[in-house]
Design a protein around this motif. Structure first.
Motif, PDB file in Angstrom:
ATOM      1  N   SER A 255       1.022  -1.425   0.055  1.00  0.00           N
ATOM      2  CA  SER A 255      -0.028   0.066  -0.063  1.00  0.00           C
ATOM      3  C   SER A 255       1.071   1.191   0.342  1.00  0.00           C
ATOM      4  N   GLY A 256       1.782   1.771   0.827  1.00  0.00           N
ATOM      5  CA  GLY A 256       2.814   2.208   0.868  1.00  0.00           C
ATOM      6  C   GLY A 256       1.792   3.597   1.283  1.00  0.00           C
ATOM      7  N   SER A 257       2.451   4.838   1.252  1.00  0.00           N
ATOM      8  CA  SER A 257       2.073   6.179   1.900  1.00  0.00           C
ATOM      9  C   SER A 257       1.902   6.700   0.742  1.00  0.00           C
ATOM     10  N   SER A 258       1.210   7.933   0.978  1.00  0.00           N
ATOM     11  CA  SER A 258       1.002   9.291  -0.321  1.00  0.00           C
ATOM     12  C   SER A 258       1.938   9.602  -0.780  1.00  0.00           C
ATOM     13  N   SER A 259       2.995   9.554   0.487  1.00  0.00           N
ATOM     14  CA  SER A 259       4.938   9.947  -0.834  1.00  0.00           C
ATOM     15  C   SER A 259       5.384   8.931  -1.229  1.00  0.00           C
ATOM     16  N   GLU A 260       4.951   7.929  -0.426  1.00  0.00           N
ATOM     17  CA  GLU A 260       5.155   6.747  -1.151  1.00  0.00           C
ATOM     18  C   GLU A 260       5.204   5.248  -1.733  1.00  0.00           C
ATOM     19  N   PRO A 261       3.994   6.226  -2.956  1.00  0.00           N
ATOM     20  CA  PRO A 261       2.479   4.710  -3.188  1.00  0.00           C
ATOM     21  C   PRO A 261       2.896   3.438  -2.970  1.00  0.00           C
ATOM     22  N   GLY A 262       2.791   2.418  -3.034  1.00  0.00           N
ATOM     23  CA  GLY A 262       2.988   0.873  -2.817  1.00  0.00           C
ATOM     24  C   GLY A 262       2.514   0.478  -4.284  1.00  0.00           C
ATOM     25  N   ILE A 263       2.777  -0.796  -4.095  1.00  0.00           N
ATOM     26  CA  ILE A 263       2.292  -1.756  -5.958  1.00  0.00           C
ATOM     27  C   ILE A 263       0.929  -1.676  -6.132  1.00  0.00           C
ATOM     28  N   ILE A 264       0.188  -1.556  -4.878  1.00  0.00           N
ATOM     29  CA  ILE A 264      -1.504  -1.920  -5.231  1.00  0.00           C
ATOM     30  C   ILE A 264      -1.362   0.168  -6.276  1.00  0.00           C
ATOM     31  N   PRO A 265      -1.416   0.960  -5.907  1.00  0.00           N
ATOM     32  CA  PRO A 265      -1.536   2.615  -6.127  1.00  0.00           C
ATOM     33  C   PRO A 265      -0.409   1.958  -7.639  1.00  0.00           C
ATOM     34  N   LEU A 266       0.097   1.655  -7.645  1.00  0.00           N
ATOM     35  CA  LEU A 266       1.201   1.990  -9.131  1.00  0.00           C
ATOM     36  C   LEU A 266       0.731   0.839 -10.233  1.00  0.00           C
ATOM     37  N   SER A 267      -0.363  -0.456  -9.424  1.00  0.00           N
ATOM     38  CA  SER A 267      -0.636  -0.835 -10.122  1.00  0.00           C
ATOM     39  C   SER A 267      -1.608  -0.519 -11.056  1.00  0.00           C
ATOM     40  N   ILE A 268      -2.252   0.218  -9.950  1.00  0.00           N
ATOM     41  CA  ILE A 268      -3.287   1.234 -10.834  1.00  0.00           C
ATOM     42  C   ILE A 268      -3.062   1.902 -11.551  1.00  0.00           C
ATOM     43  N   THR A 269      -2.303   2.491 -11.475  1.00  0.00           N
ATOM     44  CA  THR A 269      -1.442   3.558 -12.434  1.00  0.00           C
ATOM     45  C   THR A 269      -1.291   3.096 -13.445  1.00  0.00           C
ATOM     46  N   ASP A 270      -0.502   1.961 -13.352  1.00  0.00           N
ATOM     47  CA  ASP A 270       0.423   1.278 -14.385  1.00  0.00           C
ATOM     48  C   ASP A 270      -1.406   1.000 -15.546  1.00  0.00           C
ATOM     49  N   LEU A 271      -2.589   0.455 -15.014  1.00  0.00           N
ATOM     50  CA  LEU A 271      -3.234  -0.632 -15.543  1.00  0.00           C
ATOM     51  C   LEU A 271      -3.732   0.473 -16.310  1.00  0.00           C
ATOM     52  N   PHE A 272      -3.867   1.535 -15.840  1.00  0.00           N
ATOM     53  CA  PHE A 272      -4.520   2.723 -17.102  1.00  0.00           C
ATOM     54  C   PHE A 272      -3.677   3.663 -18.032  1.00  0.00           C
ATOM     55  N   SER A 273      -2.682   3.344 -17.904  1.00  0.00           N
ATOM     56  CA  SER A 273      -1.549   3.598 -18.838  1.00  0.00           C
ATOM     57  C   SER A 273      -1.538   3.198 -19.957  1.00  0.00           C
ATOM     58  N   GLN A 274      -1.945   1.563 -19.636  1.00  0.00           N
ATOM     59  CA  GLN A 274      -1.396   0.446 -19.901  1.00  0.00           C
ATOM     60  C   GLN A 274      -2.791   0.227 -21.535  1.00  0.00           C
ATOM     61  N   ILE A 275      -4.300   0.830 -20.634  1.00  0.00           N
ATOM     62  CA  ILE A 275      -5.293   0.976 -21.526  1.00  0.00           C
ATOM     63  C   ILE A 275      -4.825   2.428 -22.005  1.00  0.00           C
ATOM     64  N   ARG A 276      -4.524   3.752 -21.758  1.00  0.00           N
ATOM     65  CA  ARG A 276      -4.841   4.553 -22.470  1.00  0.00           C
ATOM     66  C   ARG A 276      -3.562   4.485 -24.161  1.00  0.00           C
ATOM     67  N   SER A 277      -3.029   2.996 -23.512  1.00  0.00           N
ATOM     68  CA  SER A 277      -1.313   3.667 -24.834  1.00  0.00           C
ATOM     69  C   SER A 277      -2.014   1.653 -25.554  1.00  0.00           C
ATOM     70  N   THR A 278      -2.988   1.385 -25.710  1.00  0.00           N
ATOM     71  CA  THR A 278      -3.463   0.238 -26.212  1.00  0.00           C
ATOM     72  C   THR A 278      -4.727   0.460 -27.167  1.00  0.00           C
ATOM     73  N   PRO A 279      -4.637   1.346 -28.244  1.00  0.00           N
ATOM     74  CA  PRO A 279      -5.655   1.743 -28.947  1.00  0.00           C
ATOM     75  C   PRO A 279      -6.554   0.847 -29.633  1.00  0.00           C
ATOM     76  N   ASP A 280      -6.151   0.083 -29.600  1.00  0.00           N
ATOM     77  CA  ASP A 280      -7.199  -1.303 -30.131  1.00  0.00           C
ATOM     78  C   ASP A 280      -7.044  -1.955 -29.532  1.00  0.00           C
ATOM     79  N   ARG A 281      -7.665  -2.177 -28.333  1.00  0.00           N
ATOM     80  CA  ARG A 281      -8.354  -2.773 -27.009  1.00  0.00           C
ATOM     81  C   ARG A 281      -9.663  -1.751 -26.432  1.00  0.00           C
ATOM     82  N   GLU A 282     -10.375  -2.566 -26.287  1.00  0.00           N
ATOM     83  CA  GLU A 282     -11.497  -1.803 -25.158  1.00  0.00           C
ATOM     84  C   GLU A 282     -11.114  -2.685 -23.641  1.00  0.00           C
ATOM     85  N   PHE A 283     -11.631  -2.582 -23.203  1.00  0.00           N
ATOM     86  CA  PHE A 283     -11.002  -2.951 -21.377  1.00  0.00           C
ATOM     87  C   PHE A 283     -12.877  -2.686 -20.284  1.00  0.00           C
TER      88      PHE A 283
END
Ligand SMILES: Nc1ncnc2c1ncn2[C@@H]1O[C@H](COP(=O)(O)OP(=O)(O)OP(=O)(O)O)[C@@H](O)[C@H]1O
Length: 873
Positions: free
Chosen positions: A257-285
């Motif tokens: 979970s981390g903290s607001s100053s150092e987010p952990g794997i869960i918040p980083l994963s969420i950010t990563d998931l959405f950034s993956q969607i943004r960079s995958t124009p040929d799929r819908e999620f």
């Protein structure tokens, strides 16, 4: 991938048939990853990973840009760890090929580094695709690689990715001052060893894992090495599980979970998931989130709309697809913000409590899960063959698409722990330890299974934790485990136990497969169907027209249509992350939590009714808030922490002051008392002396008075005597006067008796021996009886010594000598010239010659004047 290449590849999910000489370079990994799997297994039980051999190394020129590398079979775990496959830099398309000998070739972008030969090799953050340490954001624009070619060369099995994170020492450990017991050579990020001379253990093993994360690693780095690959695999259709394991307070929650100053794997994963969607124009999620906890062997839905502060209890059952959690709430999410809100509300319900080691210890195992459904937006590419069967047995139609359905589960396990000082914590601890023990047992059985040992039973059912993980552990998911350990010798036994567990995990073999099926039950499929239907209906209504009721219906349909469309996420529709949006941390309203499907599932009349009910409930809550506020106002204000600390300090200072009082003031008081006593004693003594001196003074006064009186009396007597002497002198003068030389009338006539006495008792002094002058006779008789006698017919004056003294002092001796001639004393000693009585003679006062006598007489006269009669003799 070109058609030629495709034709060379085995079909997806089919075990690639590798020759006995060929070996996959890397574990099986999703195809799109920017950073392909880095490490090979260090464990001899997963031979596919490292035992490859490429016989010939071509220069880049030889290979037309490709570099052929030779990897020798590793025979020991240590040797295996030294083989490191460098990741493909972003933007470079990997090209994995085999030569005619079926040997694996890599382009220069996939570099193989023999770390044993390059001891100073230092992978950089960029090399390893890590995120920048100071920015915890995931690369928002990653280059998606066409990874299919690469993937198809991979093994069908995968080892668990095991990382070990050593956390920095906490204040208690710092105070123990023993430093970090673990050494992690900088040039070898796989090796962990106990520092030499560590007390309390004989442990001397080299612990080798996929990644060792030293205390200074931050969560960004942990994400880059131990989670990102799995998150992206989940986007590609693989089930992925990331969990943290370790003793209590070793840093699991901090990592996940981390903290607001150092987010952990869960918040980083969420950010990563959405950034993956943004960079995958040929799929819908379509993304859905769930959050549950396992507390004291009870599964609790943390997102349940029940409105209770703890969440609803859930039950497990076995289905065709494995273990099913019945009734688990899954909430569709459209943005990072949605997920973070859900997380926040779930975390508010989570059981945490203070233990002896951690002030906010997780008292339950927690599973946060995102279900990802995705379909290609390009119907031409992924249309399944007509007539193929869906998983439910239905024949696929031309409109059905292949849907990838996968889950990303991130699990924060409660920490294994020792006996604590709290009863409640102990009860929780028993359940926690029991479930972790079962997990260990299951892992060890799975490892045995992978080693082809005879295993009859894997005890998944012995705890709810292993049942929850059963699907993943039995091979359906890619797993990454981050084992957290303390750096301190205080926790050495627990740390070694954690590492042993991690070592067991390395032996488990997984068989994760991408799930890409035509599934009419897939929510994204259902939504798309509904969207198509609504569109058709609306189109029809538009052409037909209609009354007010119809229009309202249309509006409702349009609303529903828009809602459904907003649930389908594409690179265009997905919200851009707003990292500064603080509302992300605000939990959703209870109403929203209670009716998560409010917007699209229920008729408006029902919703209005519920809205009314909610309004009533809200009014009630407001009353309750007012009541609680009033109650709070009447409560005594609790002293804040600082005041408590200051109070404690004051108490301590008081103790110190008392101590001073005892040790310093007490003796000084004693000294003062002693001095005062001594002073008082002296004062008393002096006062006594003064009193006695006063008495003396009084006595002296009395004496003086007495003496004064005596003096006065004496003066009186003197005066009397003087007057008598004066009389005598007058008498003598009269007697001596020539006119009266024969007149002895002034002299008392000597009686007959006196005459006898005078003749029989010779005078002491016979003054003036001359014949012409009368004789003065001084007798030793003290009686003042002057008498005249003249043995030769001359006048004789006889005086007693005392009278004579007083007399002579006042006499004019010159005149006296004139009158009486030389004063001489005579006696009857050996000098016949003078008279001295026998008494004087006996006292040794005999006078030897006349001259002497004269001198003595003068002297005697003076002495007589000053002395005492008695002394004279
Ligand atoms: N790598 C780290 N860097 C800085 N602080 C850390 C690190 N790891 C843990 N901590 C701190 O140590 C304390 C305990 O960590 P944490 O709550 O994550 O432990 P835990 O393993 O989840 O414990 P439990 O099992 O009791 O929940 C926290 O205050 C946390 O901030």
């Amino acid at each position: 991938m070109d058609a030629h290449a495709r034709s060379r590849m085995p079909p997806p999910h089919q075990t690639p048939k590798l020759s006995s000489r060929s070996t996959p370079l890397v574990p099986k990994t999703p195809s799109h990853m920017k950073s392909p799997p880095l490490t090979t297994s260090h464990n001899g039980n997963t031979p596919h990973h490292t035992s490859g051999s490429i016989s010939h190394v071509l220069s880049p020129k030889e290979g037309g840009g490709s570099t052929r590398l030779k990897i020798k079979s590793a025979t020991t775990p240590e040797a295996k760890s030294r083989l490191l496959v460098k990741p493909i830099p972003a933007g470079v398309k990997a090209q994995m090929q085999r030569n005619s000998n079926n040997e694996l070739l890599a382009t220069p972008s996939v570099r193989l580094v023999n770390r044993a030969k390059t001891p100073n090799y230092e992978p950089t953050l960029a090399d390893e695709g890590w995120m920048s340490a100071d920015s915890h954001q995931v690369n928002s624009n990653p280059t998606m690689m066409d990874f299919d070619d690469y993937e198809n060369e991979m093994a069908e099995t995968e080892a668990v990715l095991v990382s070990v994170r050593v956390r920095p020492p906490n204040p208690v450990e710092l105070r123990s001052d023993a430093g970090c017991v673990w050494t992690m050579p900088e040039h070898d990020q796989h090796l962990l060893k106990l520092a030499k001379g560590t007390e309390g253990t004989r442990e001397d093993r080299d612990w080798i894992f996929d990644r060792i994360l030293p205390p200074h690693s931050d969560n960004g780095r942990v994400y880059g090495t131990s989670a990102r690959r799995h998150v992206r695999s989940a986007m590609e259709g693989y089930n992925a599980v990331i969990f943290a394991y370790g003793q209590t307070a070793s840093g699991k929650t901090h990592t996940l979970s981390g903290s607001s100053s150092e987010p952990g794997i869960i918040p980083l994963s969420i950010t990563d998931l959405f950034s993956q969607i943004r960079s995958t124009p040929d799929r819908e999620f379509l993304l859905r989130a769930s959050y549950l906890e396992l507390y004291n062997e009870t599964i609790i839905d943390l997102l349940s709309p029940s409105g209770s502060s703890t969440g609803a209890e859930l039950h497990l059952s076995e289905g065709k697809k494995g273990v099913i959690i019945n009734g688990l709430t899954e909430i569709a999410v459209r943005s990072e913000l949605d997920v973070k809100r859900l997380l926040r509300s779930g975390e508010d319900r989570r059981k945490v409590g203070a233990t002896d080691w951690n002030s906010r210890s997780s008292r339950s195992h927690c599973v946060f899960r995102i279900t990802i459904e995705s379909r290609s937006r390009n119907s031409a590419v992924e249309e399944p063959p007509i007539g193929a069967r869906t998983p439910g047995g239905r024949l696929k139609t031309a409109g059905d698409k292949m849907t990838r359905i996968s889950t990303l589960s991130i699990i924060d396990l409660a920490g294994s722990e020792k006996h604590t000082s709290s009863k409640e914590r102990n009860a929780e601890g028993k359940h926690i330890n029991q479930s972790l023990l079962t997990l260990k047992l299951v892992i060890s059985k799975l490892a045995d299974l992978a080693s082809k040992r005879n295993v009859t039973h894997v005890p998944y059912r012995d705890s709810k934790l292993t049942r929850l993980l059963q699907n993943s552990l039995s091979g359906d998911a890619l797993i990454s485990v981050i084992c957290t350990v303390s750096p301190s010798h205080l926790n050495l036994a627990e740390s070694i136990s954690t590492l042993a567990f991690a070592q067991g995990l390395k032996r488990v073999v997984l068989k994760a497969q991408k799930k890409e099926v035509v599934d009419p039950q897939a929510l994204i499929q259902q939504y798309q169907n509904e969207i198509a239907e609504l569109r058709a209906q609306l189109l029809e209504k538009e052409t037909v027209g209609g009354n007010k009721n119809e229009r309202e219906k249309n509006e409702a349909m349009e609303k529903r249509l828009n809602e459904l469309k907003s649930m389908i996420l594409t690179s265009v529709t997905v919200n851009s992350p707003d990292m500064n949006d603080n509302t992300a941390m605000v939990p959703p309203s209870p109403a929203k939590m209670k009716y998560p499907k409010l917007e699209y599932d229920r008729p408006s009349a029902e919703l209005l009714e519920e809205l009314h009910a909610e309004q009533l409930h809200r009014a009630e809550l407001e009353d309750e808030v007012a009541r609680l506020k009033a109650e709070l106002a009447t409560r005594p204000i609790e002293p804040n922490k600082e005041i408590v600390t200051l109070r404690n300090e004051v108490a301590e200072l008081r103790l110190i002051a008392d101590d001073y009082e005892r040790h310093l003031l007490e003796p000084s008081r004693k000294v003062r008392a002693d001095v005062e006593k001594e002073f008082n004693d002296k004062m008393k003594n002096l006062e006594n002396q003064l009193d006695s001196k006063k008495i003396w003074a009084n006595r002296l006064d009395e004496n003086v008075r007495f003496i004064t009186q005596e003096n006065k009396a004496l003066e009186m007597r003197c005066k009397e005597a003087e007057s008598k002497v004066t009389q005598i002198i007058e008498f003598i003068n009269l007697a001596l006067s020539p006119s009266n030389s024969n007149d002895h009338s002034g002299l008392l006539p000597i009686s007959e008796e006196e005459s006898d006495y005078a003749s029989s008792t010779p005078p002491i002094f016979n003054i003036n021996q001359s014949d012409e002058l009368p004789a003065l006779v001084v007798t030793d008789d003290f009686s003042p009886s002057p008498l005249m006698m003249g043995n030769n017919g001359k006048s004789t004056l006889t005086l007693s010594a005392s009278k004579m003294r007083a007399t002579f002092s006042q006499m004019d001796l010159a005149n006296f000598n004139d009158k009486f001639g030389t004063l001489s004393m005579s006696g009857r000693g050996n000098n016949n010239n003078g008279l001295i009585n026998k008494q004087q003679h006996n006292r040794g006062l005999g006078i030897s010659n006349h001259k002497m006598l004269r001198e003595e007489s003068n002297f005697a006269l003076a002495e007589i004047a000053a002395g005492d009669d008695d002394e004279y003799y």
